[in-house]
Design an enzyme around this catalytic site. Structure first.
Site, PDB file in Angstrom:
ATOM      1  N   CYS A   1     -11.136   6.946  -2.630  1.00 25.60           N
ATOM      2  CA  CYS A   1     -10.003   7.764  -3.074  1.00 25.60           C
ATOM      3  C   CYS A   1      -8.682   7.329  -2.433  1.00 25.60           C
ATOM      4  O   CYS A   1      -7.624   7.782  -2.843  1.00 25.60           O
ATOM      5  CB  CYS A   1     -10.267   9.228  -2.773  1.00 25.60           C
TER       6      CYS A   1
ATOM      7  N   HIS B   1      -4.191  13.757  -1.851  1.00 25.95           N
ATOM      8  CA  HIS B   1      -5.338  13.492  -2.718  1.00 25.95           C
ATOM      9  C   HIS B   1      -5.974  14.833  -3.093  1.00 25.95           C
ATOM     10  O   HIS B   1      -6.177  15.699  -2.246  1.00 25.95           O
ATOM     11  CB  HIS B   1      -6.341  12.597  -1.980  1.00 25.95           C
TER      12      HIS B   1
ATOM     13  N   ASN C   1     -11.433  16.081  -8.838  1.00 24.07           N
ATOM     14  CA  ASN C   1     -11.187  14.915  -7.990  1.00 24.07           C
ATOM     15  C   ASN C   1     -11.299  13.647  -8.833  1.00 24.07           C
ATOM     16  O   ASN C   1     -12.396  13.280  -9.256  1.00 24.07           O
ATOM     17  CB  ASN C   1     -12.202  14.913  -6.840  1.00 24.07           C
TER      18      ASN C   1
END
Ligand code: COA
Length: 326
Positions: free
Chosen positions: A113, A253, A283
């Protein structure tokens, strides 16, 4: 004053939406649990015939249009992704071909990520080495293609999407002020996909053993995510000499609303200075920050002169932050 800056942003998410109500029919979960523990209400999901590069190209075309840069003028294409169309060639090479960016060098970064943040520092370094360079940086993922749809603790989290930016040197006092990156390979087994590489090449056994899906110790990842993102953001502010109260927007994030909330509190930021869209996307790994950044630019949350911090955390483990003046 010369700085390296984002000239334009773009993003794209597949049309199909998977809601918490849909997930209630697939695993033993509830909308209430998912909302309270993660902040997610729905996520975009790609169909089986649409690979990640298709999302990447759509986001890239929008970023190029916003930057008024032609694909043929790009020097580099960098893709942050852990869900490329195939192991090789790189997704960046597939994107290069689809965009007709014949002059561009193309490669992927696998930093989970944090892929987009690692890419920002790489783009900054490449342009510092030769200020005439133009770089297209993309974060694009289809995590739902490697999700274990029987694991309720992880399948409720992920979504698909892509975001992109075009970077170049500008003759103005705006752009990247500082960056901070970190990694700890000792914690690699907290989020990983065991099958399909040289350790466990694809076989009937790896498929039967569910080795091609995401394995994650979510509640062990959580405290590292909060600590490392908070530290990265603080280090980037210190490196640029920008006091915390001059930060206008934090784009973290989007992994879990409770993680986002904790980082906001760690940095003494009121929630109106923290960008949140996890409720609509889940996500999306390396796509989450460039999607949020593109939204914030287009909806007016980011305007010239604002201090914007991007901060991420992911598989590796990896983490990092980028501070910009817009
Ligand atoms: N629906 C209902 N119950 C669920 C559930 C679901 N979808 N998923 C897990 N549970 C249950 C667990 O089985 C456990 O039950 P038990 O107490 O009876 O054993 C309980 O909820 C608590 O589980 P836990 O894992 O401790 O929950 P949590 O509050 O830590 O939330 C995550 C789980 C995964 C949402 C959270 O840990 C998280 O977001 N971690 C970070 C993950 C991440 O960001 N990864 C990517 C980094 S880039």
């Amino acid at each position: 004053m010369k700085r390296i800056a984002i000239l334009g942003t773009g993003s794209f998410a597949p049309e199909k939406i998977l809601t918490n109500a849909d997930l209630e029919k697939m695993v033993d979960t509830t909308d209430e649990w998912i909302t309270q523990r993660t902040g997610i209400k729905e996520r975009h999901i790609s169909d089986k015939d649409t690979p990640t590069s298709v999302l990447a190209v759509k986001a890239a075309e929008r970023a190029l249009a916003a930057a008024t840069v032609n694909a043929g003028d790009l020097d580099f294409i960098i893709c942050g992704t852990v869900t490329p169309d195939m192991i090789f060639p790189s997704m960046a090479c597939l994107v290069q071909a689809k965009l007709g960016a014949t002059k561009a060098v193309a490669f992927d970064i696998a930093a989970g990520c944090t892929g987009f943040i690692y890419g920002m520092e790489l783009a900054r370094s490449l342009i510092t080495a030769d200020p005439s360079r133009k770089v297209l940086l993309i974060g694009a993922e289809e995590l739902t293609k490697i999700t274990d749809w029987t694991d309720r603790s992880s399948c409720v989290l992920f979504g698909d999407g892509a975001g992109a930016v075009v970077l170049a040197q500008v003759d103005e006092d705006r752009g990247i002020l500082s960056t901070f990156l970190g990694a700890d390979g000792n914690l690699g087994d907290l989020i990983y996909q065991p099958g399909g590489g040289s350790l466990h090449p694809a076989s009937h056994e790896t498929v039967d053993g569910k080795m091609h899906v995401i394995k994650m110790a979510g509640n062990r990842v959580f405290p590292h995510a909060v600590r490392k993102m908070g530290e990265a953001a603080t280090r980037a502010l210190e490196a640029a000499g920008v006091p915390q109260d001059q930060l206008d927007l934090l784009i973290p994030h989007q992994a879990n609303f409770r993680i986002i909330d904790a980082i906001g509190r760690q940095l003494n930021l009121p929630m109106e200075k923290v960008y949140v869209n996890i409720d609509r996307y889940g996500n999306t790994s390396s796509a989450s920050i460039p999607i949020a950044l593109d939204e914030a630019v287009r909806n007016g949350r980011i305007t010239p002169g604002k201090h914007v911090m991007l901060v991420a955390f992911g598989a590796g483990l990896t983490w990092g932050a980028v501070l910009m003046r817009w």
